[in-house]
Structures are given as structure tokens and as C-alpha cells.
Design an enzyme around this catalytic site. Structure first.
Site, PDB file in Angstrom:
ATOM      1  N   CYS A  97      -2.209  12.092   0.507  1.00  0.00           N
ATOM      2  CA  CYS A  97      -2.083  13.045   1.600  1.00  0.00           C
ATOM      3  C   CYS A  97      -3.377  13.847   1.688  1.00  0.00           C
ATOM      4  O   CYS A  97      -3.829  14.402   0.694  1.00  0.00           O
ATOM      5  CB  CYS A  97      -0.920  14.014   1.452  1.00  0.00           C
ATOM      6  N   ARG A 118      -6.666   8.588   1.448  1.00  0.00           N
ATOM      7  CA  ARG A 118      -5.652   9.309   0.673  1.00  0.00           C
ATOM      8  C   ARG A 118      -4.232   9.016   1.145  1.00  0.00           C
ATOM      9  O   ARG A 118      -3.267   9.446   0.520  1.00  0.00           O
ATOM     10  CB  ARG A 118      -5.894  10.816   0.780  1.00  0.00           C
ATOM     11  N   TRP A 176       0.819  10.099   2.801  1.00  0.00           N
ATOM     12  CA  TRP A 176       1.359   9.043   1.938  1.00  0.00           C
ATOM     13  C   TRP A 176       2.745   9.527   1.571  1.00  0.00           C
ATOM     14  O   TRP A 176       2.905  10.511   0.855  1.00  0.00           O
ATOM     15  CB  TRP A 176       0.485   8.863   0.690  1.00  0.00           C
ATOM     16  N   ASN A 228       0.565  18.642   0.801  1.00  0.00           N
ATOM     17  CA  ASN A 228       0.309  17.558  -0.143  1.00  0.00           C
ATOM     18  C   ASN A 228       1.017  17.937  -1.440  1.00  0.00           C
ATOM     19  O   ASN A 228       0.729  18.995  -1.995  1.00  0.00           O
ATOM     20  CB  ASN A 228      -1.199  17.416  -0.359  1.00  0.00           C
ATOM     21  N   GLY A 229       1.943  17.095  -1.868  1.00  0.00           N
ATOM     22  CA  GLY A 229       2.671  17.376  -3.104  1.00  0.00           C
ATOM     23  C   GLY A 229       4.144  17.082  -2.944  1.00  0.00           C
ATOM     24  O   GLY A 229       4.558  16.405  -1.993  1.00  0.00           O
ATOM     25  N   GLU A 259      -6.613  -5.753 -15.785  1.00  0.00           N
ATOM     26  CA  GLU A 259      -7.279  -5.162 -14.618  1.00  0.00           C
ATOM     27  C   GLU A 259      -7.411  -6.204 -13.488  1.00  0.00           C
ATOM     28  O   GLU A 259      -7.213  -5.886 -12.318  1.00  0.00           O
ATOM     29  CB  GLU A 259      -8.656  -4.613 -15.040  1.00  0.00           C
ATOM     30  N   LYS A 277      -5.873  -5.772  -9.778  1.00  0.00           N
ATOM     31  CA  LYS A 277      -6.684  -5.831  -8.560  1.00  0.00           C
ATOM     32  C   LYS A 277      -6.080  -6.819  -7.573  1.00  0.00           C
ATOM     33  O   LYS A 277      -5.990  -6.561  -6.385  1.00  0.00           O
ATOM     34  CB  LYS A 277      -8.131  -6.280  -8.871  1.00  0.00           C
ATOM     35  N   GLU A 285      -2.849  -5.452  -6.046  1.00  0.00           N
ATOM     36  CA  GLU A 285      -3.057  -4.317  -5.154  1.00  0.00           C
ATOM     37  C   GLU A 285      -3.490  -4.735  -3.755  1.00  0.00           C
ATOM     38  O   GLU A 285      -3.008  -4.186  -2.775  1.00  0.00           O
ATOM     39  CB  GLU A 285      -4.179  -3.408  -5.707  1.00  0.00           C
ATOM     40  N   HIS A 343       4.269 -16.871 -26.876  1.00  0.00           N
ATOM     41  CA  HIS A 343       5.458 -16.089 -27.218  1.00  0.00           C
ATOM     42  C   HIS A 343       6.327 -15.812 -25.994  1.00  0.00           C
ATOM     43  O   HIS A 343       7.150 -14.904 -26.011  1.00  0.00           O
ATOM     44  CB  HIS A 343       5.045 -14.776 -27.898  1.00  0.00           C
ATOM     45  N   LYS A 387      -5.132   6.600  -2.401  1.00  0.00           N
ATOM     46  CA  LYS A 387      -6.013   6.982  -3.493  1.00  0.00           C
ATOM     47  C   LYS A 387      -5.756   8.426  -3.911  1.00  0.00           C
ATOM     48  O   LYS A 387      -5.202   9.197  -3.144  1.00  0.00           O
ATOM     49  CB  LYS A 387      -7.459   6.851  -3.008  1.00  0.00           C
TER      50      LYS A 387
HETATM   51  N1  HGA Z   1       6.184  15.136   0.024  1.00  0.00           N
HETATM   52  C1  HGA Z   1       5.468  15.108   1.260  1.00  0.00           C
HETATM   53  C2  HGA Z   1       3.970  15.018   1.027  1.00  0.00           C
HETATM   54  C3  HGA Z   1       3.628  13.728   0.343  1.00  0.00           C
HETATM   55  C4  HGA Z   1       2.357  13.736  -0.444  1.00  0.00           C
HETATM   56  O1  HGA Z   1       1.736  14.731  -0.759  1.00  0.00           O
HETATM   57  N2  HGA Z   1       1.911  12.540  -0.844  1.00  0.00           N
HETATM   58  O2  HGA Z   1       0.793  12.453  -1.626  1.00  0.00           O
HETATM   59  C5  HGA Z   1       5.942  13.969   2.137  1.00  0.00           C
HETATM   60  O3  HGA Z   1       6.567  13.019   1.674  1.00  0.00           O
HETATM   61  O4  HGA Z   1       5.675  14.030   3.335  1.00  0.00           O
END
Ligand code: HGA
Length: 607
Positions: free
Chosen positions: A2, A27, A74, A98-99, A479, A483, A486, A502, A602
Site C-alpha cells: 500500500c 507496493r 494491496w 497502510n497497515g 531462491e 523466483k 513468484e 528421502h 513489495k
Molecule cells: N488493511 C487495508 C490496507 C492494506 C495494506 O496496508 N496493505 O499493505 C486494506 O486491506 O485495504
């Protein structure tokens, strides 16, 4: 994850907000949105998916206003659809977040009981209602925010705009990053200095619990207790050019090819070639007294930690535990006082790793951080900051940050051994010599780009791929598999080659390509025996080795990728290149979105 940006400007801000989001799209790209305060209204525009959706929306429905906020998402709570896109708003207030608000359910129940209705499935929307409720009751914006912030549990960076106060924004942070940018008659908020790069270089980093009111010409920062505090304004050094693709098709490709340069740049801070010595930043604790190391990291950084364990134990004879940051705090790790806890994170903001760092601090550990962002939370909270100098990494799949982490960790392990009296001058000079060879060897590995591109079609149709390695190259197998997963969405697993028999060997048939990482050297014959066990069961092998290894064992392979002959110390750096390029070219062959792979983002700032 985010990205947040806010501007209190002198003229319409929508275009600059979108431009800021463009620099932060790595992000998160589930949705994007902006909200401006204009003419007694909040003008909100949002669109599902990548930023282009918002750009199209704004072309249809422009948003005027010289103050505004914006967000690229995100999703953590609620599907990636328009109704869950930020900003979330009431008539009075809009905000971006964000959070994760961990207590959002109980807050939502309280607000519903108070007659408030919700439009989205997000955790974020409770914050806007809590603030709006107080504003509607007549509180000033700052008083409303001051009252609400202590009620939020979890992590947040917030930028908040108010309909009736179009010349200000409020920002707040706890657990997620937020910076304040100082312009000429304008002020900014952003998730990082890069987001603000074309707007200003003058940046203040908010500390945990800080919140800030910005107007065109002022920033008033308060701490958790509401005291006004000063946070130093620093020159960020971030430029918009740092996040351009140049002549490359993808950021990931550019970043793979930057490795010789950035590894050399990183090594410059850790080696004194003239004296053939390893030289670390000033350390104000007695490193020789450390008798145990705990390394905590996530994702690709975790694989760098795995390689470091080989080096620390081999050179410095110190026991090393490594942990996934997301597991670490919850398994009640035993940490003896005075141990070194080392945290590895590209962004320096990875939420799980940061939480683990704080846990170790409480447990009396000496804290070291290997990070690529020297102004990040981890950098600021460490006793020993060990920066990588990879430059901004925008591709979601980490590449150059990994090899730079390895360069730092190799130097650190040698320094540790010297200080413990386990590495003499001659051995130290050897380590320095081999590390200095790394940039040229990385270049030589990159010379095989076209060969790898040409053989990518052999892997692209596969449903499953296995990667095998031994010793310090085993983490490279992990790794390589990461990659490939992803960015090409092919299921892949990495194994220590001796582990195949094994269990995993049961997976082998002619539809599962097996990528074997085997530089010639002491472990080569053993790895080749494991490779032959695979071939004996019809497995199709791609051997990545040097000319000698290929001459010895390449004959029955589906394909070979030749690497330069390298000293075992730098093999993990050099062999990172073919696994990165292989994943890259397979993804390109499959037509996936290399820089913005599905479901990922990211800088993982949520737990
Ligand atoms: N929880 C919020 C913000 C998501 C967030 O910070 N993602 O890194 C949402 O889901 O919109």
C-alpha cells in the site's frame, strides 16, 4: 505494501498525486484512488486494478483541488474491488491507510450500534467513521484524531483530508512507514522518500506513534503522548531517475543487470582493498564476545540468512539460528543475553521482521540490521546498521538486494572471524580477494543471458520444477524456486540435493524439469550423484555449473548453463544470476506480468 501520498499544494494536485502513485505502484496494485478537498466538497475517485484504471476514471471525472490524498492498495481485508479501494470517506472526512487495524471488528460493532453504516469490507473504514463521528459532534480535526488514534490496535500509516479544512492534512504512523516532505509553499506526506522524489528532497521521518498536521507552510509533529516534537529534516537523495526502467523491458531485468555495479558499490563500504582487509562500520560493542547469532528474515532475505549461516559457522565458528520473522516471536525463542540478533530486509520496514527486532531488543540482544533503505525503521532502531547499496529495488521479485545482502554478510562473517582470532591476515586477504572478484564474475554470469533466454521455453510448459543444491548453494535452490513461483506461477521447490532420496524423488518423471546448481569443487561429485539418481528415473536435468563441471557431468542433461569458475565463497552470489534470469525469461515466455506479479507487492508492511 500500500502506497500513500498526500499534498497540501498551491494548485490542483490530482495529476501529481497520480504521478506519486506511479512511483509506488510496486507496493500494491489491487486498486488505486484519490480524494481532494475542493469547494466545500470531498471529491473521491477510485478504480479497481492497476493505476491505469484510476487514470481513466480521472480522465472521465477530473478532481480539482489543491489538497488531496491518494493510495495504491494491496488488499488485506476485503476483496480487491472498487468498494474496498481507498480513500474511504464520509461526507466530512476521507483517509488512506497502510497497515491492519486489528481491533476493527469490535470498533465496527460499536459504530454500527451507533447507527453508522459501512460501504466496504475493509478494516480501514472504521477509522474514517471514528474520526467523522467526532467531527460531526463538533470537534476540530486535530482533537478528533488525537482521540481516535489511541483506540486503534495494529499498524497504520494514515493520511487524512477534511472537507471543511481544505488547507491541511493530518498524517499518523504506528508500525507502517510515513514521511513528511517539505516543499516551497507546499507540504507532503508519503510512504517513502521516493514517492516524493520529484516534489522535494527535504524529508522528515516520523517515529513510531507520531502524528502530524501539515499546511502549505508548516508541519506540526506530535508524539504518542500529544507533545509537540521536532523530527530532523534530512536531504533524501532520492531522485525520480532512480525508479526508471531505462532501456530495459522490466525493472526486474534492469535490476538483475545492475548487480555487478551495486555489489561493487556495496563491497566498497565493507572492504579496504589496498590493505586487503575487511572493514565494517564503527561497531561500539565487542563483537568478539558474541557467542551466538540469531538471524531473522522473510522471503529472499531468509535465503540470504541461510547462506550466512554457512559462512558464520565456517569462519567465525559461532552457532547461528535462523528464523522466518513471522514464526520467530510466536515460538518463544530462547535468547541468551548478549547474543547478536541480525535482521535482513530490503525495505527495512518488513512488519514481521521489525516486530521480531523489537522483541529481540526487549530480550537484551545486540541488534544488527542489513537493509537497503538506510532511513528505514530497522536502520534507525539497530545498534549496528549494515546498509546494502543496491539502490531502489522496484521489481517485486527481489534480485539485486539479495546479492548485495550476501556481499555484506560475507564481509561481516569474515570480520567476525578476524575479531575472534579465527582468521589470520593471510586468510582475510584471500576473502577480500575473492569478494573483489565477485562483480566481474557476476558480469561473466550475465553474459549467458541469451543462452538462458533461449532455453526458457523448455521450462515454461512445466507444471512443477525442482531445484537442487548443496552446501551454501542449497539456499540458492530455494531462491531459484521462489523466483520461479513468484513471477511465472509455476510450482517449484528447492531441495538440498542429498534430501531427494528421502522423499521428493518420488515426484520425478519426465515432465518435471530438475535444475541442478553444482559449481565444480568439493561438493560437486556428491551433487552429481544425486543428479544421476534423478536421471536414472527419467528426470530431465538442467545443469548449472562451470566449464569443468559441465565437461564432467553435462552429457545427459536436457540443457546446461555455463557459469564462470568461481571460488566457493562467491558461488552463491554468482549462481543467483542464472536462477534469476531463468525465472525472468520463463515468465516472459509465459507472458506474465514480471514486475507486478499477481497477489504480491513489495515492502511487506503488514504482518
Ligand atoms: N488493511 C487495508 C490496507 C492494506 C495494506 O496496508 N496493505 O499493505 C486494506 O486491506 O485495504
Amino acid at each position: 505494501m500500500c502506497g500513500i501520498i498526500g499534498i497540501v499544494g498551491q494548485r490542483d494536485v490530482a495529476a501529481r498525486l497520480v504521478d506519486g502513485l506511479r512511483r509506488m505502484e510496486y507496493r500494491g496494485y489491487d486498486s488505486a484512488g484519490i480524494c481532494t478537498a475542493h469547494d466545500g466538497q470531498l471529491l473521491r475517485r477510485r478504480a479497481e486494478g492497476k493505476l491505469v484504471g484510476l487514470v481513466n476514471e480521472l480522465a472521465q471525472n477530473p478532481a480539482s483541488g489543491s489538497t488531496g490524498i491518494a493510495h495504491t492498495r494491496w488488499a488485506t481485508h476485503g476483496a480487491p474491488v472498487e468498494k474496498n479501494a481507498h480513500p474511504h470517506a464520509t461526507e466530512h472526512v476521507a483517509l488512506v491507510h497502510n497497515g491492519i487495524i486489528e481491533n476493527f471488528k469490535e470498533l465496527r460493532d460499536e459504530l454500527r450500534a451507533d447507527g453508522r453504516t459501512f460501504e466496504s469490507e475493509t478494516d480501514t473504514e472504521v477509522v474514517v467513521h471514528l474520526i467523522s463521528r467526532r467531527i460531526e459532534q463538533g470537534l476540530a480535526p486535530e482533537d478528533a484524531v488525537a482521540e481516535v488514534l489511541p483506540r486503534l490496535r495494529g499498524a497504520f500509516a494514515l493520511a487524512i483530508v477534511f472537507r471543511d479544512h481544505p488547507d491541511m492534512l493530518i498524517g499518523a504512523r504506528l508500525g507502517s512507514p510515513l514521511v513528511v516532505g517539505y516543499g516551497e509553499g507546499e507540504m507532503y506526506l508519503g510512504s517513502d522518500a521516493l514517492a516524493l522524489a520529484p516534489l522535494t528532497q527535504q524529508i522528515a521521518y516520523l517515529e513510531e506513534g507520531d502524528w502530524v498536521t501539515i499546511t502549505r507552510d508548516s508541519a506540526t509533529i506530535r508524539d504518542l503522548d500529544g507533545n509537540t516534537v521536532e523530527r530532523a529534516v534530512q536531504e533524501s537523495g532520492a531522485t525520480a531517475a532512480m525508479i526508471e526502467k531505462g532501456n530495459y523491458n522490466h525493472f526486474m531485468q534492469k535490476e538483475i543487470f545492475e548487480q555487478p555495479t551495486v555489489v561493487a558499490q556495496t563491497l566498497r563500504s565493507y572492504l579496504r582493498p589496498g590493505e586487503q582487509r575487511v572493514a565494517l562500520p564503527q561497531i561500539d560493542f565487542d563483537i568478539s564476545s558474541i557467542d551466538r547469532v540469531t538471524i531473522v528474515a522473510c522471503g529472499t532475505s531468509y535465503y540470504a540468512a541461510m547462506v550466512a549461516k554457512y559462512w558464520f559457522e565456517q569462519f567465525a565458528r559461532v552457532p547461528v539460528d535462523i528464523d522466518f520473522a513471522s514464526e520467530f516471536r510466536y515460538r518463544e525463542p530462547v535468547l541468551t543475553k548478549g547474543g547478536l540478533a541480525l535482521f535482513i530486509s530490503q525495505s527495512g520496514e518488513t512488519a514481521d521482521t521489525l516486530a521480531a527486532l523489537r522483541h529481540c531488543r526487549e530480550q537484551g540482544q545486540v541488534i544488527a540490521a542489513v537493509v537497503n533503505v538506510p532511513t528505514s525503521s530497522m536502520a534507525r532502531e539497530a545498534d549496528l546498521l549494515l546498509p546494502t547499496h543496491a539502490g531502489p529495488e522496484i521489481g517485486v521479485a527481489s534480485t539485486k538486494a539479495f546479492t548485495c545482502q550476501l556481499a555484506v554478510l560475507a564481509a561481516l562473517s569474515a570480520h567476525f572471524a578476524v575479531k575472534k582470532g579465527l582468521m589470520d591476515r593471510e586468510e582475510e586477504a584471500e576473502v577480500v580477494k575473492h569478494l573483489l572478484e565477485a562483480p566481474a564474475c557476476l558480469n561473466a554470469a550475465l553474459d549467458h543471458d541469451e543462452d538462458i533466454a533461449a532455453m526458457a521455453h523448455l521450462i515454461a510448459p512445466a507444471r512443477d520444477v525442482l531445484y537442487l543444491g548443496r552446501g551454501a548453494d542449497f539456499p540458492l535452490a530455494l531462491e531459484g524456486a521462489l523466483k520461479l513461483k513468484e513471477i511465472s506461477y509455476i510450482h517449484a521447490e528447492g531441495y538440498a540435493s542429498g534430501e531427494m532420496k528421502h522423499g521428493p524423488i518420488a515426484l520425478i518423471d519426465d515432465s518435471v524439469p530438475v535444475i541442478v546448481l553444482a559449481p565444480s569443487g568439493p561438493l560437486f561429485d556428491k551433487t552429481v550423484s544425486n543428479m544421476q539418481e534423478v536421471q536414472a528415473r527419467g528426470g530431465k536435468v538442467v545443469l548449472i555449473s562451470d566449464a569443468k563441471g559441465i565437461a564432467q557431468a553435462g552429457e545427459d542433461c536436457m540443457a546446461v548453463i555455463e557459469m564462470p569458475k568461481v571460488h566457493p565463497l562467491i558461488a552463491p552470489l554468482v549462481y543467483a544470476v542464472p536462477v534469476q534470469l531463468l525465472a525472468y525469461h520463463v515468465a516472459v515466455a509465459k507472458g506474465t506480468d514480471v514486475d507486478q506479479p499477481r497477489n504480491l507487492a513489495k515492502s511487506v508492511t503488514v504482518e
